[in-house]
Structures are given as C-alpha cells and as structure tokens.
Design an enzyme around this catalytic site. Structure first.
Site, PDB file in Angstrom:
ATOM      1  N   SER A 125       0.986  -1.271   0.009  1.00 15.38           N
ATOM      2  CA  SER A 125      -0.013   0.060  -0.055  1.00 15.38           C
ATOM      3  C   SER A 125       0.840   1.238  -0.005  1.00 15.38           C
ATOM      4  CB  SER A 125      -0.971   0.059   1.113  1.00 15.38           C
ATOM      5  OG  SER A 125      -0.157   0.427   2.442  1.00 15.38           O
ATOM      6  N   ASP A 126       0.367   2.467  -0.534  1.00 16.24           N
ATOM      7  CA  ASP A 126       0.969   3.663  -0.317  1.00 16.24           C
ATOM      8  C   ASP A 126       0.841   3.996   1.037  1.00 16.24           C
ATOM      9  OD1 ASP A 126       2.667   5.844  -0.629  1.00 16.24           O
ATOM     10  OD2 ASP A 126       1.391   6.637  -2.274  1.00 16.24           O
ATOM     11  N   TRP A 127       1.776   4.889   1.508  1.00 15.58           N
ATOM     12  CA  TRP A 127       2.111   5.034   2.935  1.00 15.58           C
ATOM     13  C   TRP A 127       0.725   5.552   3.555  1.00 15.58           C
ATOM     14  CZ3 TRP A 127       5.261   1.904   0.837  1.00 15.58           C
ATOM     15  CH2 TRP A 127       6.560   1.781   1.743  1.00 15.58           C
ATOM     16  N   GLY A 128       0.034   4.881   4.329  1.00 16.96           N
ATOM     17  CA  GLY A 128      -1.307   5.279   4.719  1.00 16.96           C
ATOM     18  C   GLY A 128      -2.430   5.272   3.880  1.00 16.96           C
TER      19      GLY A 128
END
Ligand code: BGC
Length: 726
Positions: A254-257
């Site tokens: 996942s992209d961060w957050g």
C-alpha cells in the site's frame, strides 16, 4: 559454436531459471507450512515507517523499503518521517524520471536501474519505491517529475529496463502508483472516473509492461479511489486485472497510509500494509503497529471465520516471495562511486532537450565573459519535492558547472528573481544552504540588467523548483505560467540580449510566452548530483544534445484536453465525494493536440541537435498478417556526430471507432558520425494496430489501411508508408 551445443546451453539456462523460481516456490511453501497465525499476520504489515518484520524463528530477516525513485532516501526515524540524522546515508542523486524518459534510451534506463540499485543494496534495502509510471494527464500534476511522460508506450519501454536493472541487484522495484493517480490535488480521497478504453489504452500499459516484461516483484497501490473503492482495496484493479488478467505473482504494497479498513484491504487484494498511523501514540495500544488494519483486527476476523485463511495465505506467499527474491543474493552494492556519478552525468546529458536554437549554441570555448542569471543556477534541487527528496553526497549547481567548463572566462552571477523562503514540504529543510535574499524584485532585475555589459553569453537558469505547489508531492501547481515573475524578467533581459539562452529546470511543461524572443531554450529537468556538469556538457557541445520531450508543451493550459472543473481538479458530488471525470478518454497529450490540429509550443518527441538528420523514404510491404517491418534510413547531414531518436507512429486510416491521429508504437535512438547513414527497422505486431474494445473486453485490430508515420517528433513526420492489415 555447434548448433546442438548452443541449444543444450539454452535448455540448461531455462532449467536454471525454472529451478530458481521453483526453488523459491518450494521455500515459500515450506515456510508457510511452518508459520503460526501470529507470524502470518506479522509479515503483512509494517513494524516501522519503512520496514516490516521477518520471522526470526525461521531465519527470515526484516524487509526494508525506501524511496525511490531518484536515489536512496536518507534514513528516517523508526516511527516518524523526520530525518534520523545519520551521517552515512548520503547518496548519488540521479536525474528525475522525466529526464530519463527524455533520453529515449533503453540501455540508459537499465544503467539507471542497476546503478541506483547498487546504492539501495549497499544501504540494505529490499525494495526501492519506484519507478513511477503514472501518465502525465495535466501539466499541473505536482509529481509529473517522478513519472515518465504522457505516452504509455514510451513510459512502458523505459520502465522495463529500469526494473530489470534494479532487480539485477536483488532489490525489488515497487512500481507506483497503481492506478489512475494522475493528480496530487485531492489524491487521498478523489474517485477517478475513467472508462475502460482509456484505462487499458492509456493508464495501465506502463504498469503492465513493468510487471510482465520487466518482471517487477512489487507494486504500490495508490491513495485515490477508482470505481468508488480505494486503490488499495480495489478488487477490480488488484485481483481482476493485476493478479487475474496479468497473472502476476508479486506483492501489492500500500502507499503509505492508503489503507482504510480491514475488510477492504483483506478482500481487495492488498498484500502488505505500510504507513498507517505510525506515530506510535494515536492508538492507545502497547504497539501501534498492532492497530494496523491488517494486524490484530485481521487476526480476529480470521479466528472468527469472518475472513478466510486462504486469502491470508495468498498474501503471505506473495510477501515471502518478495523476501526470498530480494534477500537471497550475494551483491554487496556500492555507494557514491565515481562510476555512479558518471552514470548520473551520462543520463543527465542524454536527457537534456534542446528546444530552440537560433545558432547560439553550442557556446564557444573562447568566451571571455559569461553572465549566468536566475535562481535555479544556484538553488539545490535534490532536496524538496517530498518523498523523492534526497540527501546527495554532492550536488554540482549549474553555476559551478559553467564555471568549471570555462576556467579562463569571467563568469558573473546575478540572481534576477527570488522565490522566497523554500517550502519543500514537511520534514525537509534547506538548513545546509543559505539561499536567502534581501533585495527587492526591482533591484534584482536592475542588477541583472547591469551585469549584461560586454557579455559573450547570457544564460538564464530558471523554471520551477521543488517548493510546495511547484514540482512537489501533495499538491499540484496552481498555474501553467512560470512562477516568481520570471516571464517579465526574461522579457526585460531578452529585450537587451535577444541571444539569451533560457535553461528551464522543471519536471513538467511550462508556458513560455517569450519563446520567439530568446536565442536558445534548453529543457534541463532535475539532473541530480551532476546537474552543473551535465548542463555544461550540453551548453559547450562536449555532448551533442539528443534528448526529446516525453510530454507535449502546450502554448496555454486551455489548449489541452483537460478543460472543465469536473475533469480537473474534480467536483464534490451530492454525497460529498470528490469525483474526477476523465472525460477526454484516450485523448491525452499529443493524441489530443494532433487529432484536433491544435498548435503547441513544443510537440511530444521534439528535440534538436547540433547536427541535422535527413530521413529516407519509409518502406514496408503492402500487406500485413501478424507482423510487419517498417524500415527507413537516417543520415547525419551535419558537421558533428550526434544521435537521432527515430519515432514510429501508427495511424488507423479506416477505423469503425474514434482513433487518435497517431500513436507511438516504436522508437530507436541511432548514433551517427557526420555523413553516416544507417537503416532503422521497426517490427510491430497486431497489438500495435489495436484499440481496446471495452464492450468485448478485448484488443481489436481492424482490417484495412494503416499508415506508418516516421517522425522526428509527433508533429514532424518525415516519411510515411501505407499498408493493409489482412
Ligand atoms: C508517496 C509514495 C512514497 C511513500 C513513502 C507516499 O506519500 O506517495 O510515493 O513512496 O510516501 O515515502
């Protein structure tokens, strides 16, 4: 070599490759069989800002990621974005990916990947977060500089060798940001409404190429939504297309957050969760990472039978593959070697694009006085832009590069304009550099004008920078114009010196109302550690420029295909959701301008040289069944050696559906000595003639007449030949 021996070796090599992946599969299955539920849960989410845990009991080490894509990001604190203040994490900063794309040189892309991968390996990273292959849909997108332009074929062709070069070090590429993340404004929530034809023809091909041809081991799911679901929870993008149609066995990170709930992440096809509230305090648990969506909450749902173990096992398998593919290699890597600086300089010089030249360039060695103007001549550009910001071991400014190239000349510098206090995004500062300014803008211009007296050359180095709302993650640019009053400054200077050389530093197109009033224009992107040297190489003619634009530079933003508010930045619907409508469909970049016949500032594929090239007549057989070869000769008709990027565009002359006037389907970069002629051959298949039929969900090449257009840019077609598809 005897034919039988050769075939024997091929069989052996194939068997080795098979063994390799068969070995990995065996290790994956053996390991999975021994893992407890807690261990399975542990490996599918982060344990720090950039790492996830291994399985110490089974001898599996931690997995470390880092940005990406232009160099290896300096270390951050365990739980925070802030710098860890280490003193041994300075890197080589490579040119931005738009610059790499502008080389149109696949070998250089492999070199880039290999070189940056050696640095990542040295820093013990398993995954480098890049390359970025989102399509430049609007010149305003704040992250265009991290991507490879507006054309899916070019972006794919350049991404594949980057991935292969990088992974040859045992460092995984993480191709980002999948998918339809084409603007920064609203990226955390917007829903991209794009039809299937545009999705398959424009926005997915570079990802598909990086996965299937490049063999990328991981991919990053983006922040935005598509079909009303976050990309990290998106069964259509992740399960149906990526893991289904493309039969990919890698890991989705996942992209961060970018993860928002347990069911969405568990069922949508995500494999590894990163960046969810990692500050360690906003969840009242002993270990904040237990509060990740794919941590304790997921475990409970597995125990209660609400979510199936098979899905978890599939994620664990993919993550284990990533561990085994990246941990098991003997490379030690290397950092900041002279070889890496040379790679950086070479890529930079080949990516620089000469946009206009009224006989001013190259600069002559005997120059006595050179006036260098503009803030970007002295401003560090490696810092800033947010996640791709780097701590470079050295960064040679344009001014330093020009000074070094003309040791005998008087090189006078004047700033001419000031952008104010740098705002490169949270957590990044310029404390190492003092680039403050006391003078007013009137005074800066006056001082610049005063400096011109008796100059042999005047070089203005301006453009964008990596401040917030310029080329910087998190926001888009607010305007297509050059910021900080540069147009006016340039017009004033050019009125006195019409031979002014304008060097534009940016990752995206900008308006240039002064285009006809200056003597030369160079597009210099962001060139990293060796910026000044690379730029001076081209200014002096030590290197003959051979880059070409991977994006169209329109005259004005309004000329482009993205015109309405619903297209960009999007509108808030009745439910309060941010909707962006890709109403332009497949008409992105030159596909729009060329089909509509709209004149542009500089077309896609444009780039000049210090020599000239003559094209012969394109040749092809009259009919095509499955493949066809289009051939043309190119001759260097000038005085110096140089390289030409020969481009093949295809036009469907008789189509039952709407098709663009032309689409890039091949390119070759050809090096030619003065007077030399070389043949160039492009062999293409039916795929190069196809459009995506969304209703049938298949690629269709309609029989009938096609044209192969051979050009020096999308707007400069030098020769064409027709053929029939049977
Ligand atoms: C960016 C990614 C980056 C990640 C980690 C995110 O905000 O969108 O491109 O890799 O942060 O720094």
């Amino acid at each position: 070599m005897k034919k039988s021996l050769f075939i024997g070796i091929l069989i052996l090599l194939a068997a080795c490759a098979q063994n390799n992946s068969a070995d990995i599969e065996k290790r994956v299955n053996d390991t999975l069989a021994q893992m407890t539920l807690d261990e399975k849960i542990a490996v599918i989410h982060a344990q720090s800002k950039f790492s996830s845990p291994g399985i110490p009991r089974l001898g599996i080490p931690e997995l470390w990621c880092d940005d990406g894509p232009h160099g290896v990001r300096p270390e951050t604190l365990w739980d925070e974005w802030a710098s860890a203040r280490q003193t041994n994490d300075s890197c080589t900063a490579y040119p931005s990916l738009t610059c790499l794309a502008a080389t149109w040189n696949r070998d250089l892309s492999r070199l880039y990947g290999r070189s940056v991968g050696e640095e990542a390996r040295y820093r013990k990273k398993n995954v480098l977060l890049g390359p970025g292959v989102n399509i430049a849909r609007t010149p305003l997108c704040g992250r265009n500089f991290e991507y490879m332009g507006e054309d899916p074929y070019l972006a794919g062709q350049m991404a594949v060798p980057y991935v292969q070069g990088l992974q040859s070090n045992g460092v995984a590429a993480c191709v980002k940001h999948y998918a339809v993340n084409n603007q920064e404004e609203g990226r955390l929530k917007l829903n991209a409404n794009v039809d299937d034809r545009a999705l398959y023809e424009i926005y997915l091909p570079a990802f598909k190429a990086a996965i299937q041809e490049g063999g990328a081991w991981s991919i990053m799911s983006s922040y935005n939504r598509y079909q009303d679901k976050f990309a990290s929870h998106n069964p259509r993008l992740l399960k149906e297309i990526l893991k289904g149609e493309w039969a990919w066995d890698g890991a989705v990170i996942s992209d961060w957050g970018a993860v928002h709930d347990t069911d969405g992440a568990a069922e949508g096809g995500l494999d590894l969760e990163f960046g969810t509230h990692t500050n360690g305090v906003d969840k009242n648990t002993a270990n904040a990472y237990d509060a990740y969506y794919m941590a304790q909450a997921y475990k409970e749902k597995i125990l209660s039978g609400e979510l199936p173990m098979e899905d978890l096992d599939d994620k664990v398998r993919r993550v284990l593959r990533l561990h085994f593919r990246t941990a098991a290699n003997e490379h030690q890597g290397s950092m900041n070697s002279p070889e890496h600086w040379a790679d950086c300089r070479k890529i930079g010089t080949e990516g620089i694009v000469l946009l206009r030249n009224e006989g001013i360039l190259p600069m002559k060695a005997g120059a006595r006085k050179i006036v260098v103007l503009g803030e970007n001549a002295i401003r560090p550009m490696v810092v800033g832009g947010s996640s791709s910001s780097l701590k470079a071991q050295h960064e040679i400014s344009p001014l330093e590069g020009i000074r070094a190239a003309f040791p005998e000349a008087e090189v006078v510098y004047e700033r001419a304009y000031y952008s104010g206090e740098p705002t490169p995004g949270k957590g990044y500062n310029y404390s190492l550099y003092d680039i403050t300014e006391e003078r007013s803008s009137e005074q800066l211009l006056e001082d610049a004008l005063d400096a011109l007296d008796g100059a042999d050359y005047v070089v203005f180095i301006g453009g964008l920078n990596k401040n917030k709302k310029q080329d910087c993650e998190g926001n888009d640019r607010e305007s297509y114009e050059l910021p900080y009053g540069q147009n006016e400054v340039i017009e004033n200077l050019a009125a006195v010196r019409p031979d002014l050389i304008y060097v534009n530093i940016s990752g995206s197109p900008v308006a240039m109302p002064f285009v006809e009033k200056v003597g030369a224009i160079i597009q210099a992107w962001y060139l990293g550690s060796e910026t000044g040297n690379a730029l001076a190489d081209v200014l002096t003619g030590k290197v003959n420029p051979s880059g070409k634009l991977p994006v169209t530079f329109p005259v004005a933003l309004e000329d482009g295909p993205v015109k309405t508010e619903r297209q960009y930045p999007g509108i808030i619907d009745e439910e309060g959701d941010w909707q962006v409508y890709y109403d332009e469909g497949i008409y992105v970049g030159y596909r729009w301008y060329d089909t509509q016949g709209i004149p542009v500032l500089f077309p896609f594929g444009h780039g000049l040289s210090y020599t000239s090239f003559e094209y012969g007549q394109a040749q092809a057989p009259g009919t095509m069944k499955d493949r066809i070869t289009v051939s043309v000769t190119v001759k260097n008709t000038g005085e110096v050696a140089g390289a030409e990027i020969v481009q093949l565009y295809i036009q469907d002359v008789e189509a039952s559906v709407d098709r663009p006037a032309k689409e890039l389907k091949g390119f070759e970069k050809v090096w030619l000595e003065p007077g030399e002629t070389k043949p160039v051959h492009f062999t293409i298949g039916r795929d190069a003639l196809s459009y995506f039929d969304a209703e049938k969900h298949e690629w269709v090449a309609e029989k009938g007449t096609f044209k192969a257009l051979i050009g020096a840019s999308s707007a400069d077609i030098r020769s064409e030949v027709s053929f029939e598809l049977k």
